[in-house]
Scaffold this active site. Structure first.
Site, PDB file in Angstrom:
ATOM      1  N   ASP A   1       0.850  -1.152   0.011  1.00 56.63           N
ATOM      2  CA  ASP A   1      -0.034   0.091  -0.275  1.00 56.63           C
ATOM      3  C   ASP A   1       1.092   1.293  -0.140  1.00 56.63           C
ATOM      4  OD1 ASP A   1      -2.241   1.751   0.118  1.00 56.63           O
ATOM      5  OD2 ASP A   1      -2.048   1.554   2.338  1.00 56.63           O
ATOM      6  N   SER A   2       0.148   2.265  -0.328  1.00 54.37           N
ATOM      7  CA  SER A   2       1.118   3.573  -0.277  1.00 54.37           C
ATOM      8  C   SER A   2       1.347   4.021   1.271  1.00 54.37           C
ATOM      9  CB  SER A   2       0.239   4.909  -1.016  1.00 54.37           C
ATOM     10  OG  SER A   2      -0.990   4.773   0.017  1.00 54.37           O
TER      11      SER A   2
ATOM     12  N   TYR B   1      -1.080   8.551  -2.605  1.00 52.25           N
ATOM     13  CA  TYR B   1      -1.352   8.018  -4.003  1.00 52.25           C
ATOM     14  C   TYR B   1      -2.410   9.038  -4.711  1.00 52.25           C
ATOM     15  CZ  TYR B   1       2.174   4.303  -4.180  1.00 52.25           C
ATOM     16  OH  TYR B   1       3.576   3.460  -4.354  1.00 52.25           O
ATOM     17  N   GLY B   2      -3.447   9.200  -3.859  1.00 53.86           N
ATOM     18  CA  GLY B   2      -4.506   9.725  -4.361  1.00 53.86           C
ATOM     19  C   GLY B   2      -4.269  11.036  -5.035  1.00 53.86           C
TER      20      GLY B   2
ATOM     21  N   CYS C   1     -10.948   2.780   0.190  1.00 58.86           N
ATOM     22  CA  CYS C   1      -9.616   3.088   0.643  1.00 58.86           C
ATOM     23  C   CYS C   1      -9.225   2.194   1.762  1.00 58.86           C
ATOM     24  CB  CYS C   1      -9.280   4.609   0.854  1.00 58.86           C
ATOM     25  SG  CYS C   1      -7.750   4.990   1.528  1.00 58.86           S
ATOM     26  N   THR C   2      -8.369   1.381   1.538  1.00 59.63           N
ATOM     27  CA  THR C   2      -7.819   0.796   2.804  1.00 59.63           C
ATOM     28  C   THR C   2      -7.440   1.346   4.135  1.00 59.63           C
ATOM     29  OG1 THR C   2      -5.663   0.508   1.799  1.00 59.63           O
ATOM     30  CG2 THR C   2      -7.279  -1.291   1.091  1.00 59.63           C
ATOM     31  N   HIS C   3      -7.042   2.813   3.862  1.00 59.95           N
ATOM     32  CA  HIS C   3      -7.102   3.230   5.133  1.00 59.95           C
ATOM     33  C   HIS C   3      -8.277   3.293   6.234  1.00 59.95           C
ATOM     34  CE1 HIS C   3      -3.240   4.503   3.526  1.00 59.95           C
ATOM     35  NE2 HIS C   3      -2.817   5.137   4.503  1.00 59.95           N
TER      36      HIS C   3
ATOM     37  N   CYS D   1      -4.458  -1.251  -1.887  1.00 55.22           N
ATOM     38  CA  CYS D   1      -4.743   0.044  -2.067  1.00 55.22           C
ATOM     39  C   CYS D   1      -5.524   0.116  -3.238  1.00 55.22           C
ATOM     40  CB  CYS D   1      -3.407   0.612  -2.638  1.00 55.22           C
ATOM     41  SG  CYS D   1      -3.421   2.327  -2.959  1.00 55.22           S
ATOM     42  N   ASN D   2      -6.643   0.818  -3.268  1.00 58.60           N
ATOM     43  CA  ASN D   2      -7.766   0.891  -4.266  1.00 58.60           C
ATOM     44  C   ASN D   2      -7.007   2.059  -5.249  1.00 58.60           C
ATOM     45  OD1 ASN D   2     -10.671   0.213  -3.202  1.00 58.60           O
ATOM     46  ND2 ASN D   2      -9.319   0.546  -1.662  1.00 58.60           N
ATOM     47  N   THR D   3      -6.526   3.013  -4.851  1.00 56.44           N
ATOM     48  CA  THR D   3      -5.950   4.057  -5.832  1.00 56.44           C
ATOM     49  C   THR D   3      -4.983   3.427  -6.709  1.00 56.44           C
ATOM     50  OG1 THR D   3      -5.963   5.480  -3.895  1.00 56.44           O
ATOM     51  CG2 THR D   3      -5.064   6.453  -5.794  1.00 56.44           C
TER      52      THR D   3
HETATM   53  N1  DGL Z   1      -4.825   3.055   1.053  1.00 56.82           N
HETATM   54  C1  DGL Z   1      -4.979   3.766  -0.334  1.00 56.82           C
HETATM   55  C2  DGL Z   1      -6.205   3.190  -1.026  1.00 56.82           C
HETATM   56  O1  DGL Z   1      -6.738   2.108  -0.755  1.00 56.82           O
HETATM   57  C3  DGL Z   1      -5.014   4.997  -0.546  1.00 56.82           C
HETATM   58  C4  DGL Z   1      -4.189   5.990   0.229  1.00 56.82           C
HETATM   59  C5  DGL Z   1      -3.239   7.118  -0.662  1.00 56.82           C
HETATM   60  O2  DGL Z   1      -3.874   8.124  -1.131  1.00 56.82           O
HETATM   61  O3  DGL Z   1      -2.515   6.962  -1.104  1.00 56.82           O
HETATM   62  O4  DGL Z   1      -6.497   3.673  -2.091  1.00 56.82           O
END
Ligand code: DGL
Length: 280
Positions: free
Chosen positions: A7-8, A39-40, A185-187, A71-73
């Site tokens: 993930d990021s 990453y967004g 978003c996994t966060h 990470c979805n992004t």
């Molecule tokens: N955890 C990341 C996701 O699932 C995103 C966080 C980011 O913007 O880097 O999208």
């Protein structure tokens, strides 16, 4: 067997903890690209180059049975190039639109994600294909992933800050209101208790992590033992590291010893030179 979770930032821990439940005997290596988080905010081509070259380096160093892009992004862009390049099973994380459409009784659901994820054609296609007659509100949160990073590095994050990010998910229209929110978003699942407490009304919060973990178990069935079989769960970061307490809470040890130089001179240099910040 070992699984590589990427993930990021620290968000992938929401997926790693479910993998730990589904595959208690598997070891995990976690790579966080904290040097360039979030990453967004990255342009798609920069993000693709960055993740492909980072995974190139991490896969040869860690030799896992499967790679999880937690990470979805990133997943909404990089799964095809990664699958074209690497042979191992790769499991991604994309917005859980289908379960939301299945759960929603009011036919009003929201996708809470990073600005990158809500812009992606991939996300729009998911809604088109699986959304049915459910009306989706896409909420691109500028700050929520960063607030989660802050909370897990021990800083204070106020209720007002969190509420401002989730408020646009809650829509009332014609006597109906949103009853399902996709955590895309996994966060976000890492602060789910706080989000639930702050929500203007109760909704179904959809976290795809358990389904991702089941998928990982399926694709790794019968996998050979890994090179570092039996090693503890290890955490690597291209930038800063979360606090000791966070790694302990998720059952990871600092992977520092496996890097020769994990501080990029500058993120742009690393990406342009086709090099990653990781040097294992
Ligand atoms: N955890 C990341 C996701 O699932 C995103 C966080 C980011 O913007 O880097 O999208």
């Amino acid at each position: 067997m070992r699984i590589l979770v990427f993930d990021s930032g620290v968000g992938g821990f929401s997926v790693a903890r479910e993998i730990g439940k589904a595959l208690p005997d598997a070891g995990m290596d976690y790579v966080a690209d904290l040097a360039v988080f979030p990453y967004g905010a990255l342009e798609p081509d920069v993000l693709i180059d960055r993740v492909v070259s980072l995974m190139d380096e991490a896969l040869s160093a860690l030799d896992p049975a499967a790679l999880v892009i937690a990470c979805n992004t990133a997943s909404t862009l990089v799964l095809p190039p990664l699958r074209a390049r690497f042979k191992l099973p790769i499991v991604g994380t994309v917005p859980a639109v289908k379960p939301a459409a299945e759960h929603s009784r009011s036919r009003m659901a929201s996708v809470l994600a990073t600005p990158g994820t809500v812009k992606r054609e991939y996300t729009h296609d998911l809604i088109e294909t699986f959304g049915g007659d459910c009306r989706f509100t896409l909420v691109g949160s500028q700050r929520l992933a960063g607030l989660v990073e802050r909370q897990f590095s021990g800083e204070q994050v106020t209720d007002a800050e969190l509420l401002a990010e989730i408020a646009p998910c809650f829509v009332e229209d014609g006597g109906k209101r949103t009853d399902a929110v996709v955590l895309a978003c996994t966060h976000y699942p890492l602060v789910l208790d706080r989000l639930k407490a702050l929500a203007p009304w109760p909704v179904e919060w959809i976290d795809p992590a358990p389904a991702i973990a089941r998928r990982v178990a399926t694709v790794t069935e019968g996998a050979e033992p890994s090179r570092d079989e039996g090693a503890p769960n290890r955490f690597y970061s291209t930038g800063r590291r979360p606090g000791r307490a966070m790694l302990d809470a998720f059952g990871f040890v600092d992977g520092e010893a496996f890097f020769r130089d994990d501080q990029p001179k500058s993120d742009a240099d690393g990406v342009k030179a086709g090099k990653t910040a990781l040097s294992i």
